[in-house]
Design a protein around this motif. Structure first.
Motif, mmCIF file in Angstrom:
data_model
loop_
_atom_site.group_PDB
_atom_site.id
_atom_site.type_symbol
_atom_site.label_atom_id
_atom_site.label_comp_id
_atom_site.label_asym_id
_atom_site.label_seq_id
_atom_site.Cartn_x
_atom_site.Cartn_y
_atom_site.Cartn_z
ATOM 1 N N LEU A 14 -74.256 0.617 -42.525
ATOM 2 C CA LEU A 14 -73.620 1.551 -43.443
ATOM 3 C C LEU A 14 -72.117 1.312 -43.379
ATOM 4 C CD1 LEU A 14 -74.015 4.085 -45.319
ATOM 5 C CD2 LEU A 14 -73.417 5.445 -43.310
ATOM 6 N N ILE A 15 -71.494 1.125 -44.537
ATOM 7 C CA ILE A 15 -70.045 0.957 -44.621
ATOM 8 C C ILE A 15 -69.458 2.241 -45.183
ATOM 9 C CG2 ILE A 15 -68.158 -0.428 -45.532
ATOM 10 C CD1 ILE A 15 -70.019 -1.996 -43.732
ATOM 11 N N SER A 16 -68.479 2.794 -44.463
ATOM 12 C CA SER A 16 -67.855 4.036 -44.884
ATOM 13 C C SER A 16 -66.370 3.796 -45.153
ATOM 14 C CB SER A 16 -68.011 5.113 -43.805
ATOM 15 O OG SER A 16 -67.418 6.333 -44.216
ATOM 16 N N ASP A 17 -65.883 4.364 -46.239
ATOM 17 C CA ASP A 17 -64.503 4.189 -46.667
ATOM 18 C C ASP A 17 -63.617 5.226 -45.981
ATOM 19 O OD1 ASP A 17 -62.113 3.844 -47.958
ATOM 20 O OD2 ASP A 17 -62.885 4.142 -49.982
ATOM 21 N N GLY A 18 -62.672 4.726 -45.169
ATOM 22 C CA GLY A 18 -61.735 5.618 -44.504
ATOM 23 C C GLY A 18 -60.345 5.578 -45.108
ATOM 24 N N GLY A 19 -60.246 5.050 -46.327
ATOM 25 C CA GLY A 19 -58.935 4.948 -46.968
ATOM 26 C C GLY A 19 -58.277 3.629 -46.632
ATOM 27 N N GLU A 20 -57.454 3.629 -45.600
ATOM 28 C CA GLU A 20 -56.763 2.400 -45.196
ATOM 29 C C GLU A 20 -57.708 1.376 -44.570
ATOM 30 O OE1 GLU A 20 -53.808 5.825 -44.372
ATOM 31 O OE2 GLU A 20 -55.957 5.437 -44.115
ATOM 32 N N ILE A 21 -58.881 1.825 -44.142
ATOM 33 C CA ILE A 21 -59.852 0.946 -43.488
ATOM 34 C C ILE A 21 -61.246 1.238 -44.030
ATOM 35 C CG2 ILE A 21 -58.497 0.896 -41.348
ATOM 36 C CD1 ILE A 21 -60.668 2.764 -40.125
ATOM 37 N N GLU A 22 -62.175 0.354 -43.697
ATOM 38 C CA GLU A 22 -63.593 0.644 -43.830
ATOM 39 C C GLU A 22 -64.207 0.556 -42.439
ATOM 40 O OE1 GLU A 22 -65.503 -1.781 -46.741
ATOM 41 O OE2 GLU A 22 -64.625 -0.643 -48.400
ATOM 42 N N THR A 23 -65.220 1.364 -42.176
ATOM 43 C CA THR A 23 -65.862 1.338 -40.879
ATOM 44 C C THR A 23 -67.327 0.944 -41.009
ATOM 45 O OG1 THR A 23 -66.341 3.717 -40.982
ATOM 46 C CG2 THR A 23 -64.335 3.051 -39.851
ATOM 47 N N VAL A 24 -67.805 0.296 -39.964
ATOM 48 C CA VAL A 24 -69.174 -0.208 -39.917
ATOM 49 C C VAL A 24 -69.978 0.707 -39.002
ATOM 50 C CG1 VAL A 24 -70.629 -2.176 -39.319
ATOM 51 C CG2 VAL A 24 -68.324 -2.559 -40.252
ATOM 52 N N TRP A 25 -71.040 1.299 -39.539
ATOM 53 C CA TRP A 25 -71.881 2.236 -38.796
ATOM 54 C C TRP A 25 -73.317 1.714 -38.723
ATOM 55 C CZ3 TRP A 25 -70.421 6.936 -36.613
ATOM 56 C CH2 TRP A 25 -69.120 7.364 -36.903
#
Length: 247
Positions: free
Chosen positions: A167-178
Motif C-alpha cells: 500500500l502506498i500512502s501520500d504524505g505530501g512531501e513523501i510517499e510511504t510504503v505500508w
C-alpha cells in the motif's frame, strides 16, 4: 529534505488509514490510530519540542484509544524514554526509517494497481505473510482503498496470481510504503524487490523524484537498501509488554 520534514510527513501519511480511529498532531509529535488490533498499525511519534510533555500527551492519546499501540521516539524525543518507562512500558528495539528517491525506469508489466476485486486476496496474502489478524490486514487492504484519496494498493502478479503487494500512502512531501509482503510459500523469489522497483518507477512516472519512505525492521531493511534506499534514522519502539511482547 530535513529529518523534521520527513518525520512530520510520515505522520501525515497515516491520516488516510485512520478513518476508523483518529489522527492528531502537533509541534514535535503525532499519533495515528487506525483501530487495528495490532500495535504496528497504531503509532505515535515524539521527536521534537517539549518531548517530556509530548510523551505524556501521546501516552494519554493511545491509552484512551484502547487499541494496542507503539509510541516511537526519535531525535530529541529519545530523551522522553523515562516518561514511558515510569508507566511500565518497555523498549522493544528500533525501526529503521528508510528513504529512497525513485528515478526514471522501465515499467514492469507484472505490476498492477489493485482494484476492489483484488482486496480479499491481498488481505489473505498480508495475513499469511505477517501473521496478523484479518482485522489488521483489512486496514491496509480494505475494500474502500481502491479510489480512496491518497491511497494506492499495487501488486506483482505471476502465474495469474497476486504474489506480492503493498500500500502506498501520500504524505505530501513523501510517499510511504505500508504492508509490503509476499505470499506465504512464495518468498525468496524476488517478488518483493521487484515490487519495490516497480512501485518506485510508477511513482516517478506520476510524481517525479518524490522521496519514498519505509519504516522497517532490521530484518527487512536490507530489501530497501538493495533497491537504493538509505537508512536516515532509527525510531525507538515503546509499548506495553502485553501488547508488543505478549507478556
Amino acid at each position: 529534505m530535513t529529518l523534521d520534514v520527513l518525520r512530520r510527513a510520515y505522520g501525515r501519511s497515516m491520516r488516510p488509514l485512520t478513518a476508523a480511529g483518529s489522527y492528531l498532531d502537533g509541534d514535535g509529535w503525532w499519533a495515528g490510530i487506525t483501530g487495528a488490533p495490532d500495535p504496528d498499525y497504531n503509532l505515535a511519534l515524539v521527536h521534537n519540542g517539549d518531548v517530556t510533555a509530548h510523551a505524556q500527551h501521546v501516552y494519554d492519546i493511545v491509552t484512551a484509544a484502547r487499541f494496542p499501540a507503539i509510541v516511537l521516539l526519535a531525535g530529541r524525543g529519545l530523551a522522553a524514554a523515562q516518561v514511558l518507562a515510569d508507566r511500565g512500558w518497555v523498549c522493544a528495539g528500533a525501526l529503521d526509517l528508510t528513504v529512497f528517491v525513485p528515478v526514471l525506469a522501465p515499467e514492469d508489466d507484472a505490476l498492477r494497481v489493485l482494484g476492489r476485486e483484488d482486496m480479499s486476496d491481498a488481505r489473505d496474502l498480508a495475513a499469511g505473510a505477517f501473521g496478523v489478524s484479518p482485522g489488521t490486514a483489512a486496514i491496509a487492504y480494505a475494500d474502500t482503498v481502491p479510489g480512496a484519496p491518497g491511497l494506492t494498493a499495487t501488486g506483482i502478479f505471476d502465474d495469474a496470481r497476486l504474489q506480492s503487494c503493498t500500500l502506498i500512502s501520500d504524505g505530501g512531501e513523501i510517499e510511504t510504503v505500508w504492508s509490503l509482503g509476499t505470499r506465504k510459500g512464495r518468498q525468496r523469489r524476488g517478488y518483493a524487490r521487484r515490487l519495490v522497483d516497480a512501485a518506485a518507477a510508477r511513482t516517478f512516472a506520476l510524481r517525479g523524484p518524490v522521496p519514498m519512505c519505509g519504516l522497517t525492521s532490521p530484518q527487512v531493511t536490507p530489501l530497501y537498501v538493495s533497491a537504493g534506499a538509505q537508512v536516515v534514522e532509527n525510531w525507538q519502539m515503546w509499548s506495553r509488554p502485553r501488547w508488543l511482547l505478549g507478556l
